[in-house]
Design a protein around this motif. Structure first.
Motif, PDB file in Angstrom:
ATOM      1  N   SER A   2      -1.702   2.281   9.690  1.00 46.27           N
ATOM      2  CA  SER A   2      -0.278   2.594   9.598  1.00 46.27           C
ATOM      3  C   SER A   2       0.047   3.448   8.371  1.00 46.27           C
ATOM      4  O   SER A   2       1.202   3.556   7.995  1.00 46.27           O
ATOM      5  N   GLY A  31      -1.483   3.333   5.103  1.00 49.92           N
ATOM      6  CA  GLY A  31      -1.687   2.798   3.762  1.00 49.92           C
ATOM      7  C   GLY A  31      -0.605   1.833   3.336  1.00 49.92           C
ATOM      8  O   GLY A  31       0.248   1.442   4.129  1.00 49.92           O
ATOM      9  N   LEU A  32      -0.618   1.486   2.059  1.00 48.38           N
ATOM     10  CA  LEU A  32       0.334   0.484   1.547  1.00 48.38           C
ATOM     11  C   LEU A  32       1.673   1.141   1.223  1.00 48.38           C
ATOM     12  O   LEU A  32       1.908   2.300   1.540  1.00 48.38           O
ATOM     13  N   THR A  33       2.537   0.411   0.534  1.00 55.76           N
ATOM     14  CA  THR A  33       3.912   0.886   0.352  1.00 55.76           C
ATOM     15  C   THR A  33       4.009   1.976  -0.710  1.00 55.76           C
ATOM     16  O   THR A  33       3.063   2.245  -1.444  1.00 55.76           O
ATOM     17  N   VAL A  46       5.608   2.044  -3.526  1.00 55.99           N
ATOM     18  CA  VAL A  46       5.432   1.578  -4.908  1.00 55.99           C
ATOM     19  C   VAL A  46       3.971   1.680  -5.298  1.00 55.99           C
ATOM     20  O   VAL A  46       3.611   2.255  -6.333  1.00 55.99           O
ATOM     21  N   ILE A  47       3.110   1.114  -4.444  1.00 55.21           N
ATOM     22  CA  ILE A  47       1.686   1.072  -4.771  1.00 55.21           C
ATOM     23  C   ILE A  47       1.115   2.475  -4.811  1.00 55.21           C
ATOM     24  O   ILE A  47       0.319   2.817  -5.688  1.00 55.21           O
ATOM     25  N   VAL A  58       2.105   4.290  -8.095  1.00 66.04           N
ATOM     26  CA  VAL A  58       1.374   3.766  -9.251  1.00 66.04           C
ATOM     27  C   VAL A  58      -0.088   4.175  -9.179  1.00 66.04           C
ATOM     28  O   VAL A  58      -0.702   4.539 -10.189  1.00 66.04           O
ATOM     29  N   ILE A  88      -0.727   7.695 -10.568  1.00 62.93           N
ATOM     30  CA  ILE A  88      -0.767   7.770 -12.035  1.00 62.93           C
ATOM     31  C   ILE A  88      -2.067   7.185 -12.548  1.00 62.93           C
ATOM     32  O   ILE A  88      -2.759   7.771 -13.387  1.00 62.93           O
ATOM     33  N   ILE A  89      -2.431   6.011 -12.007  1.00 60.73           N
ATOM     34  CA  ILE A  89      -3.583   5.304 -12.562  1.00 60.73           C
ATOM     35  C   ILE A  89      -4.876   6.035 -12.240  1.00 60.73           C
ATOM     36  O   ILE A  89      -5.794   6.066 -13.063  1.00 60.73           O
ATOM     37  N   MET A 148      -5.330   8.650 -14.768  1.00 64.83           N
ATOM     38  CA  MET A 148      -5.746   8.047 -16.039  1.00 64.83           C
ATOM     39  C   MET A 148      -7.218   7.645 -15.998  1.00 64.83           C
ATOM     40  O   MET A 148      -7.965   7.866 -16.956  1.00 64.83           O
TER      41      MET A 148
END
Lengths: 119, 256
Positions: free
Chosen positions: B103, B105-107, B109-110, B113, B116-117, B120
């Motif tokens: 579907s 992937g996840l939402t 928000v995730i 984030v 960005i991560i 990094m």
């Protein structure tokens, strides 16, 4: 100034230890997965981010440390990364558990119920 | 209550043992002669790596052949897992097709984030690997950190996102092979110049443009970084194939 930073840092580290303790107690005692997730987040934000910032302040305030700016910078950056990652991780866990219907869903109040019926 | 008795017994034995044994141990105050040799020679010595980070100097210089074989053990582990998951061309193509229950992937928000991560993590892992001769860390550690980035993308976006952007299993294997080939070539270069295998200081320059690169250490670290990161990525990509797809392959093979 340096002493103030030092004491702020030390207090933040102590707060971190207390948050970790409460998080561990919560993980053991809370009744279901979603509420335990709250305890786990207390453990990561309160118990990892706050003391990391505390270490940063403490390092900035300490005169005796060699490379104190390197230590402070590393702890601030790590703290920000954990601050970003922990809520997203908790969100992902809750979302996955809800979607996979692994955890029994028994809310006291469900504000989303109307919305879901309209879908 | 009865369950606590063994625990109490074990704790009591540990504490009493520690109480009796600890005073009899003589504390190590001075550095041992071997350690002193390494500490003095890894940076200041005439025939050494010129690396302030003694651990990396020991790993790739003083006992480089050992590390080379450790790398080949890792290589064999990757080969083993690839063999376990081996697919033919047709199956590989099928595994890349999105399944019906996928579907996206996840939402949001995730996903934000994760973006960005991942950036990094790429920066931090490159820093760990390329600073390996100056600060704690090195190729293997940097490569392991690098492998977390595709793992996070697989968790948040799905493996199809990686494959759509060109990082599929074959590419990862090619990158890993480039890394291993690089390590082998760097190890063999001294033989051409009349040195011994994996010899460092007289062959490779210690500084490039007044920047300390510690001879061959930086090349080893970089290639190890590539090999480990890409090797782990290949295995993660294979592990991310949905179970239903794999079961379908197995069932079809059993019928034939």
């Amino acid at each position: 100034m340096n002493e103030v930073l030092f004491y702020i840092g030390a207090i933040m580290i102590i707060i971190g230890g207390i948050c970790d303790l409460f998080g561990a107690l919560g993980l053991l005692k809370f009744p279901n997965f979603y509420i335990r997730l709250h305890a786990a987040t207390v453990g990561t934000i309160g118990g990892a981010v706050v003391p990391l910032f505390g270490v940063g302040f403490l390092a900035l305030g300490a005169d005796f440390l060699p490379h104190k700016y390197a230590i402070a910078g590393a702890s601030f950056v790590t703290g920000i990364i954990v601050l970003l990652a922990a809520p997203a991780g908790a969100h992902a866990l809750a979302y996955a558990a809800h979607k996979a219907k692994i955890v029994k869903w028994q809310p006291k109040v469900d504000h989303l119920a109307e919305v879901r019926e309209n879908d | 209550m009865r369950k606590l008795i063994p625990l109490a017994l074990i704790l009591a034995i540990i504490f009493i043992g520690a109480y009796i044994i600890t005073p009899k141990l003589t504390p190590q105050i001075q550095v041992r002669p071997l350690g002193e040799f390494y500490l003095e020679n890894s940076y200041f010595g005439g025939y050494s790596a010129k690396s302030p980070e003694v651990v990396t100097a020991i790993l790739w210089d003083y006992r480089g052949v050992d590390t080379l074989f450790e790398t080949s053990v890792f290589f064999l582990a990757i080969i083993g897992s690839l063999t376990l998951f081996r697919l033919n061309k047709k199956q590989e193509k099928e595994a890349k097709q999105k399944t019906e229950e996928f579907s996206g992937g996840l939402t949001l928000v995730i996903k934000s984030v994760t973006k960005i991560i991942v950036a990094m993590i790429l920066a931090v892992s490159a820093s760990i690997a390329l600073h390996g001769h100056l600060t704690p860390g090195g190729g293997f550690q940097g490569g392991s950190a690098l492998a977390v980035a595709p793992l996070l993308i697989i968790a948040a976006y799905s493996k199809y996102a990686l494959e759509d952007h060109g990082l599929d299993k074959t590419r990862a294997l090619i990158l890993r092979s480039i890394g291993l080939l690089g390590i082998a070539l760097v190890a063999l270069v001294p033989l051409l110049n009349g040195g011994f295998i994996m010899q460092n200081q007289p062959i490779f320059p210690a500084e490039v443009g007044r920047q300390l690169v510690s001879g061959s250490l930086i090349y080893y670290n970089f290639f190890e970084f590539l090999a480990v990161g890409a090797g782990f990525t290949a295995v993660f990509l294979l592990l991310a194939i949905p179970e239903s797809v794999f079961k379908r392959f197995l069932r079809r093979e059993a019928h034939e």
